[in-house]
Design a protein around this motif. Structure first.
Motif, short mmCIF file in Angstrom:
data_model
loop_
_atom_site.label_atom_id
_atom_site.label_comp_id
_atom_site.label_asym_id
_atom_site.label_seq_id
_atom_site.Cartn_x
_atom_site.Cartn_y
_atom_site.Cartn_z
N LEU A 128 6.41 -3.85 -10.47
CA LEU A 128 6.00 -4.72 -9.36
C LEU A 128 7.09 -4.83 -8.31
O LEU A 128 6.81 -4.82 -7.10
CB LEU A 128 5.61 -6.10 -9.89
CG LEU A 128 5.08 -7.09 -8.84
CD1 LEU A 128 3.92 -6.48 -8.05
CD2 LEU A 128 4.66 -8.40 -9.49
N VAL A 132 6.59 -3.68 -4.30
CA VAL A 132 6.92 -4.55 -3.17
C VAL A 132 7.93 -3.85 -2.25
O VAL A 132 7.79 -3.86 -1.02
CB VAL A 132 7.49 -5.89 -3.67
CG1 VAL A 132 8.08 -6.70 -2.52
CG2 VAL A 132 6.39 -6.70 -4.36
N ALA A 333 1.27 -11.09 3.84
CA ALA A 333 0.66 -9.83 3.42
C ALA A 333 -0.29 -9.29 4.48
O ALA A 333 -0.40 -8.07 4.66
CB ALA A 333 -0.08 -10.03 2.10
N ASN A 339 0.48 -3.51 3.25
CA ASN A 339 0.88 -4.43 2.19
C ASN A 339 -0.27 -4.64 1.20
O ASN A 339 -0.08 -4.64 -0.02
CB ASN A 339 1.27 -5.79 2.78
CG ASN A 339 2.48 -5.71 3.67
OD1 ASN A 339 3.34 -4.86 3.50
ND2 ASN A 339 2.55 -6.60 4.66
N LEU A 343 -0.50 -3.50 -2.91
CA LEU A 343 -0.81 -4.44 -3.98
C LEU A 343 -2.08 -4.05 -4.71
O LEU A 343 -2.18 -4.18 -5.94
CB LEU A 343 -0.93 -5.86 -3.42
CG LEU A 343 0.34 -6.47 -2.85
CD1 LEU A 343 0.05 -7.84 -2.26
CD2 LEU A 343 1.43 -6.58 -3.92
N GLY A 351 1.23 -10.17 -7.94
CA GLY A 351 1.78 -9.28 -6.93
C GLY A 351 1.87 -9.94 -5.56
O GLY A 351 2.88 -9.79 -4.86
N LEU A 352 0.83 -10.67 -5.17
CA LEU A 352 0.83 -11.30 -3.86
C LEU A 352 1.92 -12.35 -3.74
O LEU A 352 2.61 -12.44 -2.71
CB LEU A 352 -0.54 -11.93 -3.59
CG LEU A 352 -0.78 -12.46 -2.17
CD1 LEU A 352 -0.78 -11.32 -1.17
CD2 LEU A 352 -2.10 -13.23 -2.11
N LEU A 355 5.30 -10.55 -3.41
CA LEU A 355 5.43 -9.95 -2.07
C LEU A 355 5.85 -11.00 -1.06
O LEU A 355 6.75 -10.77 -0.24
CB LEU A 355 4.11 -9.31 -1.65
CG LEU A 355 4.11 -8.74 -0.22
CD1 LEU A 355 4.96 -7.49 -0.13
CD2 LEU A 355 2.70 -8.46 0.27
#
Length: 379
Positions: A128, A132, A333, A339, A343, A351-352, A355
């Motif tokens: 992850l 990113v 994002a 972006n 993801l 993930g969000l 980020l």
């Protein structure tokens, strides 16, 4: 016991509940359509069918490459030639940035993210974190190239600047971005040595035939996108895979296409609202700082490609606008659709959130440094 059809419907409902971005922009699109009805031609324009067709073609070709097993073997080859996680991370970040200069930001992600996932399955690479970093890398790398991302391509064609002039004008901004990214990569990735899991390397069967024509299909799709023939390419790949590799079609993330369609419609309509137009009319875009801040803020609200379209005819300085909207790809994002693609390809939990924990501070540091560098060089 739950019967088959009922269970299928339940699975689809559960899946849709996780597609919050699709649901959010679908509601936004429908709400705007009810409150501010527009001619059908406007919706077709906002939908950006060539972009969606290009995305579909890329999804099909990359799925074929994944299913061929070649990515997994390429991952093993890359890992075998690196010793530290930081070194491996820098290689992947640099490769992502370089690819984004020539193959556009989304195409480079479609190549690098599956490779990163494959490396993560056979080693201790923090997947992850790498995804990113790769999302940041395509924003940084594509900044320097007129064909690196859609906003640069649009501004390059609109300004009619020579290719090399555009590259040199964008180089200071791209250099600042990549220097920050390289430093952050070294700080964020652990110092550990790469640890392989040999039992996971050879478990994937390889289909040279599927891999070869999937790679050829990817190259053909990129060429057709360059010549504005993305719909032809997408339809051709769909027919080809339906005949020769139907299981690969079933594994494609079709909801990603629906999500982008909803985003394009919602953001496109929102950018055309009279309230938005009147607010922009009050700003003096001849002031460099006003243009710079407006491009970044607009990108955070409606993504950098729609922000470019919105501001294109309001400023005489295409390079200044290009710098602003490329910097605006960091932060939220939605700032850059790349972006969201990164993801979505990774499908990693939280993930969000990660980020945003990285990308928002990155924007806050990057934005003033890029402005100072460009202002110092009188760009």
């Amino acid at each position: 016991m739950v019967n088959g059809p009922s269970r299928t419907r339940t699975d689809w409902r559960a899946k849709l509940c996780t597609e919050w971005l699709l649901l959010l922009f679908t509601v936004l699109t429908l709400t705007l359509a009810l409150l501010d009805p527009q001619p059908l031609a406007n919706y077709r324009q906002w939908l950006q069918l060539p972009t969606l067709a290009g995305l579909m073609g890329l999804l099909i070709a990359i799925q074929g490459i994944r299913d061929s097993g070649l990515v997994q073997h390429a991952a093993a080859a890359v890992v075998a030639r690196t010793h530290s996680l930081r070194g491996l991370g820098l290689v992947l970040v640099a490769a992502t940035a370089l690819l984004s200069m020539v193959l556009t930001n989304d195409v480079s992600l479609f190549l690098i993210v599956p490779l990163t996932l494959a490396i993560g399955r056979i080693s201790n690479l923090p997947v992850l974190r790498m995804v990113v970093l790769e999302a940041l890398a395509v924003n940084a790398g594509s900044t320097s190239s007129p064909i690196g991302n859609p906003q640069n391509l649009l501004l390059w064609q609109h300004s009619q600047l020579p290719f090399l002039h555009f590259v040199l004008a964008m180089l200071p901004a791209a250099a600042v971005m990549f220097a920050l990214l390289a430093a952050f990569t070294l700080l964020w990735l652990p110092r550990d040595r790469v640890a392989l899991s040999p039992d996971r390397i050879d478990g994937q069967p390889t289909s040279i035939r599927l891999g070869a024509w999937s790679v050829a299909a990817l190259g053909g799709m990129v060429v057709l996108m360059e010549y504005h023939q993305a719909p032809l390419g997408a339809v051709s790949l769909l027919a080809l895979f339906a005949l020769l590799a139907r299981p690969s079609l079933a594994r494609i993330d079709w909801l990603l296409l629906l999500t982008f369609a909803a985003i394009f419609l919602g953001l496109g309509h929102g950018a055309e609202l009279p309230l938005v137009r009147h607010a922009l009319d009050r700003l003096d875009f001849n002031q460099p700082l006003t243009l710079y801040a407006s491009g970044i803020v607009a990108s955070q609200l409606i993504s950098n490609v729609p922000a470019t379209v919105l501001l294109l005819d309001r400023t005489p300085d295409a390079i200044a606008l290009a710098v602003a909207v490329n910097v605006g790809g960091f932060g939220l994002a939605i700032g850059s659709l790349a972006n969201l693609i990164a993801l979505r390809l990774a499908k990693q939990p939280h993930g969000l959130r990660l980020l945003h924990l990285v990308s928002i501070p990155f924007l806050l540091v990057c934005a003033p440094l890029v402005y100072l560098a460009c202002h110092w060089l009188h760009l």
